[in-house]
Structure formats: C-alpha cells, structure tokens
Design an enzyme around this catalytic site. Structure first.
Site, PDB file in Angstrom:
ATOM      1  CG  HIS A   1      -1.678   1.476  -1.872  1.00 35.56           C
ATOM      2  ND1 HIS A   1      -0.543   0.763  -2.157  1.00 35.56           N
ATOM      3  CD2 HIS A   1      -2.080   2.042  -3.048  1.00 35.56           C
ATOM      4  CE1 HIS A   1      -0.262   0.879  -3.446  1.00 35.56           C
ATOM      5  NE2 HIS A   1      -1.184   1.646  -4.008  1.00 35.56           N
TER       6      HIS A   1
ATOM      7  CE  LYS B   1      -1.985  -0.928   2.733  1.00 42.50           C
ATOM      8  NZ  LYS B   1      -0.635  -1.479   2.962  1.00 42.50           N
TER       9      LYS B   1
ATOM     10  CB  THR C   1       6.544   0.734   3.764  1.00 39.48           C
ATOM     11  OG1 THR C   1       6.555   1.358   2.484  1.00 39.48           O
ATOM     12  CG2 THR C   1       5.724  -0.539   3.703  1.00 39.48           C
TER      13      THR C   1
ATOM     14  CG  ASN D   1       1.289   0.048   5.616  1.00 41.24           C
ATOM     15  OD1 ASN D   1       0.197  -0.227   5.106  1.00 41.24           O
ATOM     16  ND2 ASN D   1       2.401   0.079   4.910  1.00 41.24           N
TER      17      ASN D   1
ATOM     18  CG  PHE E   1       5.732  -9.012   0.972  1.00 44.07           C
ATOM     19  CD1 PHE E   1       4.705  -8.416   0.235  1.00 44.07           C
ATOM     20  CD2 PHE E   1       7.045  -8.690   0.659  1.00 44.07           C
ATOM     21  CE1 PHE E   1       4.986  -7.528  -0.790  1.00 44.07           C
ATOM     22  CE2 PHE E   1       7.329  -7.794  -0.371  1.00 44.07           C
ATOM     23  CZ  PHE E   1       6.295  -7.216  -1.088  1.00 44.07           C
TER      24      PHE E   1
ATOM     25  CE1 TYR F   1      -0.600  -3.601  -2.909  1.00 46.94           C
ATOM     26  CE2 TYR F   1      -2.613  -4.861  -2.612  1.00 46.94           C
ATOM     27  CZ  TYR F   1      -1.832  -3.761  -2.322  1.00 46.94           C
ATOM     28  OH  TYR F   1      -2.291  -2.812  -1.436  1.00 46.94           O
TER      29      TYR F   1
ATOM     30  NE  ARG G   1       1.900   3.467   4.553  1.00 44.26           N
ATOM     31  CZ  ARG G   1       2.544   3.347   3.402  1.00 44.26           C
ATOM     32  NH1 ARG G   1       3.771   3.842   3.286  1.00 44.26           N
ATOM     33  NH2 ARG G   1       1.968   2.761   2.367  1.00 44.26           N
TER      34      ARG G   1
ATOM     35  NE  ARG H   1       5.117   6.419  -1.849  1.00 40.11           N
ATOM     36  CZ  ARG H   1       5.141   5.098  -1.733  1.00 40.11           C
ATOM     37  NH1 ARG H   1       4.005   4.415  -1.787  1.00 40.11           N
ATOM     38  NH2 ARG H   1       6.255   4.454  -1.541  1.00 40.11           N
TER      39      ARG H   1
ATOM     40  CD  GLU I   1      -1.164   1.575  -7.468  1.00 41.69           C
ATOM     41  OE1 GLU I   1      -0.192   0.866  -7.169  1.00 41.69           O
ATOM     42  OE2 GLU I   1      -1.432   2.638  -6.869  1.00 41.69           O
TER      43      GLU I   1
END
Length: 218
Positions: A133, A26, A106, A130, A72, A64, A120, A100, A144
């Site tokens: 993704h 990010k 998250t 965080n 949010f 998204y 994260r 993951r 994606e």
C-alpha cells in the site's frame, strides 16, 4: 533589452524538502518483507520508522474509512486484518510520488503489463492482494502515518540550502563554542564531555529571572 550584469545576479538554490509517506507490506507478502525493504533502500528511500502489527477488523475499517460503502470494502477489511502487516514511514525527496511509481498500478495484471519491474508486478496477485500500500497524497500520508505511528511528527524535513541555513543560524554558533572548549579541555571521553557541555550551555534552557523561594511542607 537592458543588459544583465552577471556579477550582480544571484540565483537562489532550489528548495528541496524531504517528504514522508506511508508504506504497508500486506499480509500475504510479509514473508517477502526483507526483499521489498531492500528494493526500497536501493531506490533512495530512508525507512524512518517500522513496525509489524496485526490490525483488528475494527482498526482496519477505520484505516480504510474513505472506502466505506464500496463493494470491495468488506473483502478489503477481511483481507487486511487476516494477518500481520509491516508498516513503514519512508522518506526522500518527493517520497509520495516516487513510492507510487515504484509500487506500480493497483491492479497487479496491469502492473505486469505497464510496470513490469514494479513491486506489485513482482509480488502481487490481483487488485487487492497487490503486495503493498502507498499513500496517494500528502493529506492521506499525514493521516495514515498518524494512524499507525501515533507519536510521529509529520512535517517536511528541510534539506539542501534550507537545512544549511537552519544549521548555520540555530545550531552552529553553540556547537562551535562547545567544540572550541572541547579542544582546550581535551577530555578523556570527548563525546560524553560535549554532550554534558551542550546540556549545560543550551541557549534555549529556561531561566528564572525573578527571585523565588521554596516553602517546605508543614
């Protein structure tokens, strides 16, 4: 109970398929991209594709879209379009679940409590910022990856016995002929010679069996 003759029982080897998933570093962690990539590679992933891109708010909204209407959503779009991101297609066995697990929960604060060594926990600051993704399921990964890498082909990659069977049936017969001829010819540049031979002797090369004629334009 009948006895089992161990000599007549054959065990099928497990089928292992390399899976793909999408990873995004990010905006506020792009300067840590090299460190995060090192963690990714040390964890057994292969980075198949990578690009640095600055998404517009409209592109981010499309990416998204599943979160549209949530409280949010506006701040998420603003944050993810605030600077460049690094998008990567990662591959390994069970890539989605392993990625993951590697990135952690998250919520960064929760990640620091339950998964202190996760990405994260190490690089994130809150729920949104965080650090990274990760796709949450196969259908999400497929969508994606195609969104950020439009030319990518999303299919499981056969490995283990499945890959050996495929190579044995489709590739090895032609390759063996080429290598045999290569040893006979002993060319100065064997790699280029073999490449040219494979092109000329490709068994899947289209062939025209019916007679045809070429008409010159008037």
């Amino acid at each position: 109970m009948p006895e089992i003759d161990s000599e007549t029982v054959t065990m099928e080897p497990p089928q292992i398929f390399v899976e793909r998933t999408l990873a995004i570093i990010k905006p506020d962690c792009v300067d840590k991209a090299d460190e995060i990539e090192e963690i990714i590679l040390r964890s057994g992933f292969t980075i198949l594709q990578k690009r640095r891109v600055h998404l517009t708010p409209e592109q981010t909204s499309d990416f998204y879209a599943e979160h549209y209407g949530k409280m949010f959503f506006p701040s998420l779009v603003a944050y993810m379009s605030s600077g460049p991101i690094v998008a990567m297609v990662l591959a390994r066995e069970c890539a989605i679940s392993y990625w993951r697990e590697l990135i952690g929960p998250t919520n960064t604060l929760k990640a620091r409590e339950t998964h202190p060594d996760s990405i994260r926990a190490l690089y994130g600051t809150d729920d949104q910022r965080n650090a990274v993704h990760g796709s949450d399921m196969y259908s999400s990964a497929e969508r994606e990856i195609r969104f950020l890498f439009p030319d990518s082909i999303v299919e499981p990659i056969p490995a283990g016995q499945a890959a050996k069977d495929y190579l044995s049936k489709v590739v090895n017969p032609t390759l063996l002929k080429g290598l045999t001829e290569l040893c006979k010819q002993k060319p100065e540049d064997p790699v280029k010679w073999l490449a040219d031979w494979l092109i000329a002797n490709n068994p899947n090369k289209p062939r025209i069996n019916e007679p045809y004629s070429i008409q010159e334009p008037n």
